[in-house]
Structures are given as structure tokens and as C-alpha cells.
Design a protein around this motif. Sequence first.
Motif, PDB file in Angstrom:
ATOM      1  N   MET A 123      19.149 -21.077  -1.573  1.00 30.95           N
ATOM      2  CA  MET A 123      18.303 -22.214  -1.316  1.00 30.95           C
ATOM      3  C   MET A 123      16.918 -21.755  -0.880  1.00 30.95           C
ATOM      4  SD  MET A 123      18.742 -25.094   1.574  1.00 30.95           S
ATOM      5  CE  MET A 123      19.466 -26.495   0.844  1.00 30.95           C
ATOM      6  N   PHE A 124      16.830 -20.937   0.137  1.00 28.76           N
ATOM      7  CA  PHE A 124      15.552 -20.455   0.640  1.00 28.76           C
ATOM      8  C   PHE A 124      15.636 -18.935   0.768  1.00 28.76           C
ATOM      9  CE2 PHE A 124      14.677 -24.736   1.364  1.00 28.76           C
ATOM     10  CZ  PHE A 124      15.668 -25.304   2.124  1.00 28.76           C
ATOM     11  N   SER A 125      14.538 -18.205   0.561  1.00 31.79           N
ATOM     12  CA  SER A 125      14.572 -16.744   0.642  1.00 31.79           C
ATOM     13  C   SER A 125      14.197 -16.258   2.040  1.00 31.79           C
ATOM     14  CB  SER A 125      13.639 -16.139  -0.400  1.00 31.79           C
ATOM     15  OG  SER A 125      12.302 -16.415  -0.046  1.00 31.79           O
ATOM     16  N   LEU A 126      14.248 -14.935   2.244  1.00 29.64           N
ATOM     17  CA  LEU A 126      14.093 -14.350   3.572  1.00 29.64           C
ATOM     18  C   LEU A 126      12.689 -13.809   3.789  1.00 29.64           C
ATOM     19  CD1 LEU A 126      15.619 -13.519   6.128  1.00 29.64           C
ATOM     20  CD2 LEU A 126      16.139 -11.380   5.024  1.00 29.64           C
ATOM     21  N   ASN A 166      10.649 -37.019   7.399  1.00 31.19           N
ATOM     22  CA  ASN A 166      11.955 -37.627   7.119  1.00 31.19           C
ATOM     23  C   ASN A 166      12.469 -37.337   5.701  1.00 31.19           C
ATOM     24  OD1 ASN A 166      14.006 -38.848   8.518  1.00 31.19           O
ATOM     25  ND2 ASN A 166      13.522 -40.883   7.760  1.00 31.19           N
ATOM     26  N   GLU A 167      11.902 -36.334   5.038  1.00 26.85           N
ATOM     27  CA  GLU A 167      12.390 -35.919   3.718  1.00 26.85           C
ATOM     28  C   GLU A 167      13.672 -35.102   3.920  1.00 26.85           C
ATOM     29  OE1 GLU A 167      11.086 -33.006   0.021  1.00 26.85           O
ATOM     30  OE2 GLU A 167       9.708 -33.354   1.666  1.00 26.85           O
ATOM     31  N   ILE A 168      14.708 -35.421   3.152  1.00 23.49           N
ATOM     32  CA  ILE A 168      15.980 -34.707   3.267  1.00 23.49           C
ATOM     33  C   ILE A 168      15.887 -33.406   2.476  1.00 23.49           C
ATOM     34  CG2 ILE A 168      18.444 -34.757   2.745  1.00 23.49           C
ATOM     35  CD1 ILE A 168      18.344 -37.784   3.211  1.00 23.49           C
ATOM     36  N   LEU A 169      16.044 -32.277   3.187  1.00 22.88           N
ATOM     37  CA  LEU A 169      15.953 -30.954   2.586  1.00 22.88           C
ATOM     38  C   LEU A 169      17.324 -30.358   2.309  1.00 22.88           C
ATOM     39  CD1 LEU A 169      13.153 -29.692   4.946  1.00 22.88           C
ATOM     40  CD2 LEU A 169      12.883 -30.590   2.634  1.00 22.88           C
ATOM     41  N   TYR A 204      34.004 -27.256   9.019  1.00 19.97           N
ATOM     42  CA  TYR A 204      32.975 -26.964   8.033  1.00 19.97           C
ATOM     43  C   TYR A 204      31.944 -26.046   8.690  1.00 19.97           C
ATOM     44  CZ  TYR A 204      28.860 -27.586   5.100  1.00 19.97           C
ATOM     45  OH  TYR A 204      27.761 -27.363   4.304  1.00 19.97           O
ATOM     46  N   ALA A 205      31.473 -25.056   7.949  1.00 20.58           N
ATOM     47  CA  ALA A 205      30.416 -24.174   8.451  1.00 20.58           C
ATOM     48  C   ALA A 205      29.514 -23.784   7.292  1.00 20.58           C
ATOM     49  CB  ALA A 205      31.015 -22.934   9.100  1.00 20.58           C
ATOM     50  N   VAL A 206      28.228 -23.640   7.585  1.00 18.64           N
ATOM     51  CA  VAL A 206      27.256 -23.250   6.574  1.00 18.64           C
ATOM     52  C   VAL A 206      26.116 -22.501   7.257  1.00 18.64           C
ATOM     53  CG1 VAL A 206      25.906 -25.387   6.721  1.00 18.64           C
ATOM     54  CG2 VAL A 206      25.905 -24.087   4.600  1.00 18.64           C
ATOM     55  N   LYS A 207      25.500 -21.579   6.508  1.00 19.70           N
ATOM     56  CA  LYS A 207      24.277 -20.923   6.959  1.00 19.70           C
ATOM     57  C   LYS A 207      23.134 -21.470   6.126  1.00 19.70           C
ATOM     58  CE  LYS A 207      25.788 -16.447   8.655  1.00 19.70           C
ATOM     59  NZ  LYS A 207      25.725 -15.006   8.405  1.00 19.70           N
ATOM     60  N   LEU A 208      22.122 -21.979   6.795  1.00 18.84           N
ATOM     61  CA  LEU A 208      20.943 -22.498   6.123  1.00 18.84           C
ATOM     62  C   LEU A 208      19.825 -21.473   6.235  1.00 18.84           C
ATOM     63  CD1 LEU A 208      20.951 -26.121   7.566  1.00 18.84           C
ATOM     64  CD2 LEU A 208      21.852 -25.359   5.380  1.00 18.84           C
ATOM     65  N   ASN A 209      19.363 -20.969   5.111  1.00 17.15           N
ATOM     66  CA  ASN A 209      18.259 -20.028   5.098  1.00 17.15           C
ATOM     67  C   ASN A 209      16.976 -20.845   4.982  1.00 17.15           C
ATOM     68  OD1 ASN A 209      16.428 -18.000   4.686  1.00 17.15           O
ATOM     69  ND2 ASN A 209      17.704 -16.869   3.263  1.00 17.15           N
ATOM     70  N   VAL A 210      16.182 -20.865   6.026  1.00 17.22           N
ATOM     71  CA  VAL A 210      15.007 -21.734   6.096  1.00 17.22           C
ATOM     72  C   VAL A 210      13.691 -20.991   5.894  1.00 17.22           C
ATOM     73  CG1 VAL A 210      16.172 -23.432   7.561  1.00 17.22           C
ATOM     74  CG2 VAL A 210      14.952 -21.516   8.617  1.00 17.22           C
ATOM     75  N   GLN A 254       8.069 -28.948  12.361  1.00 19.09           N
ATOM     76  CA  GLN A 254       9.239 -29.471  13.043  1.00 19.09           C
ATOM     77  C   GLN A 254      10.209 -30.083  12.045  1.00 19.09           C
ATOM     78  OE1 GLN A 254       8.282 -31.828  16.436  1.00 19.09           O
ATOM     79  NE2 GLN A 254       7.555 -30.015  17.492  1.00 19.09           N
ATOM     80  N   TYR A 255      11.495 -29.847  12.303  1.00 20.81           N
ATOM     81  CA  TYR A 255      12.573 -30.336  11.453  1.00 20.81           C
ATOM     82  C   TYR A 255      13.677 -30.876  12.349  1.00 20.81           C
ATOM     83  CZ  TYR A 255      10.135 -27.686   7.896  1.00 20.81           C
ATOM     84  OH  TYR A 255       9.175 -27.217   7.040  1.00 20.81           O
ATOM     85  N   THR A 256      14.537 -31.699  11.774  1.00 30.70           N
ATOM     86  CA  THR A 256      15.671 -32.256  12.506  1.00 30.70           C
ATOM     87  C   THR A 256      16.952 -31.934  11.760  1.00 30.70           C
ATOM     88  OG1 THR A 256      14.311 -34.082  13.310  1.00 30.70           O
ATOM     89  CG2 THR A 256      16.686 -34.364  13.448  1.00 30.70           C
ATOM     90  N   LEU A 257      17.905 -31.388  12.483  1.00 35.15           N
ATOM     91  CA  LEU A 257      19.244 -31.151  11.962  1.00 35.15           C
ATOM     92  C   LEU A 257      20.117 -32.237  12.561  1.00 35.15           C
ATOM     93  CD1 LEU A 257      21.162 -29.266  10.402  1.00 35.15           C
ATOM     94  CD2 LEU A 257      21.485 -28.017  12.529  1.00 35.15           C
ATOM     95  N   GLU A 258      20.832 -32.976  11.711  1.00 32.80           N
ATOM     96  CA  GLU A 258      21.614 -34.111  12.200  1.00 32.80           C
ATOM     97  C   GLU A 258      23.000 -34.094  11.576  1.00 32.80           C
ATOM     98  OE1 GLU A 258      20.975 -38.866  12.958  1.00 32.80           O
ATOM     99  OE2 GLU A 258      19.756 -37.881  11.451  1.00 32.80           O
ATOM    100  N   VAL A 259      24.000 -34.336  12.400  1.00 35.45           N
ATOM    101  CA  VAL A 259      25.390 -34.484  11.956  1.00 35.45           C
ATOM    102  C   VAL A 259      25.770 -35.916  12.275  1.00 35.45           C
ATOM    103  CG1 VAL A 259      27.736 -33.604  12.149  1.00 35.45           C
ATOM    104  CG2 VAL A 259      25.804 -32.046  12.470  1.00 35.45           C
ATOM    105  N   VAL A 260      26.134 -36.686  11.237  1.00 39.31           N
ATOM    106  CA  VAL A 260      26.264 -38.136  11.360  1.00 39.31           C
ATOM    107  C   VAL A 260      27.635 -38.611  10.882  1.00 39.31           C
ATOM    108  CG1 VAL A 260      25.246 -40.338  10.667  1.00 39.31           C
ATOM    109  CG2 VAL A 260      23.819 -38.311  10.766  1.00 39.31           C
ATOM    110  N   SER A 261      28.204 -39.568  11.595  1.00 39.28           N
ATOM    111  CA  SER A 261      29.365 -40.319  11.123  1.00 39.28           C
ATOM    112  C   SER A 261      29.121 -41.781  11.485  1.00 39.28           C
ATOM    113  CB  SER A 261      30.666 -39.821  11.766  1.00 39.28           C
ATOM    114  OG  SER A 261      30.817 -40.340  13.066  1.00 39.28           O
TER     115      SER A 261
END
Length: 124
Positions: free
Chosen positions: A1-4, A63-66, A78-84, A91-98
Motif C-alpha cells: 500500500m505505502f512504501s518505506l 475525512n478521506e478514507i485511506l 484481526y491484525a494488520v500493519k499499515l505502512n504509512v 493528522q490522521y484518524t484511526l477508527e475501529v467502529v461497530s
Amino acid sequence: MFSLMSNLAVSLLLSATTLTNPTNPKALSFDASAYVTIDKQIRVAVQKATDVPVLVLLRSKDNEILFRQNIGKKESKYAVKLNVDELSDGQYTLEVVSKEGSIRKELNLSTAPQNEASRVIAMQ
């Protein structure tokens, strides 16, 4: 998704805000954690106690979903690594929603200034 990129600094505000109905406070049936790894990625983990679908979102300041990942009813972990690294500073927001509520974590991405290598030349 994103490089280092080696000079990216990521700060994660670990004080999660849990949003529930204030008149009827209730614990969420899931928990989420996020931290910055040594290689400057964000590791997100979600653990669910019930069969409730959960959504993981990474949003920009506008508020764009990346990043978006649905966690189905039957998945308990569930687990994931996000390469940003390819994301611009900001500024960004990480949200876990139900349907029960959400857990939000604020991210601030900033690029540290590069130190120029100094070279010494000696002549005799």
C-alpha cells in the motif's frame, strides 16, 4: 500500500476515546490496540467478544478514507500493519467502529529533517 521512508516520524496518541451513548454507558464487545513498529508502520489489532461486525478505518484530516477493512461477524481476531510512509505529513484518524460505538486514535505524521553528512578532508 505505502512504501518505506527512513526519516518518517509517527506519533500515536494512545489515549483512545471510546464513543458510546452517554445516557446509557455500555462497554464495547471489542477492543482495539495500535502502536508504531520499529520499521515505522502502524500495527492495529482488534479482538471481539461477540458476533458483531467491526470496521477499521484510516482517515485523513479531510475525512478521506485511506484504508478500510471489514471484520466479519465470525472473525474474533484481526491484525494488520499499515505502512504509512507514502502519506504526506499531517493528522490522521484511526477508527475501529461497530454499531455499539467506536474507538479512535489520532495520528500525527511528520518527516524529520535530514541531517547532512559532514565530511572532513585533511591535507598534509
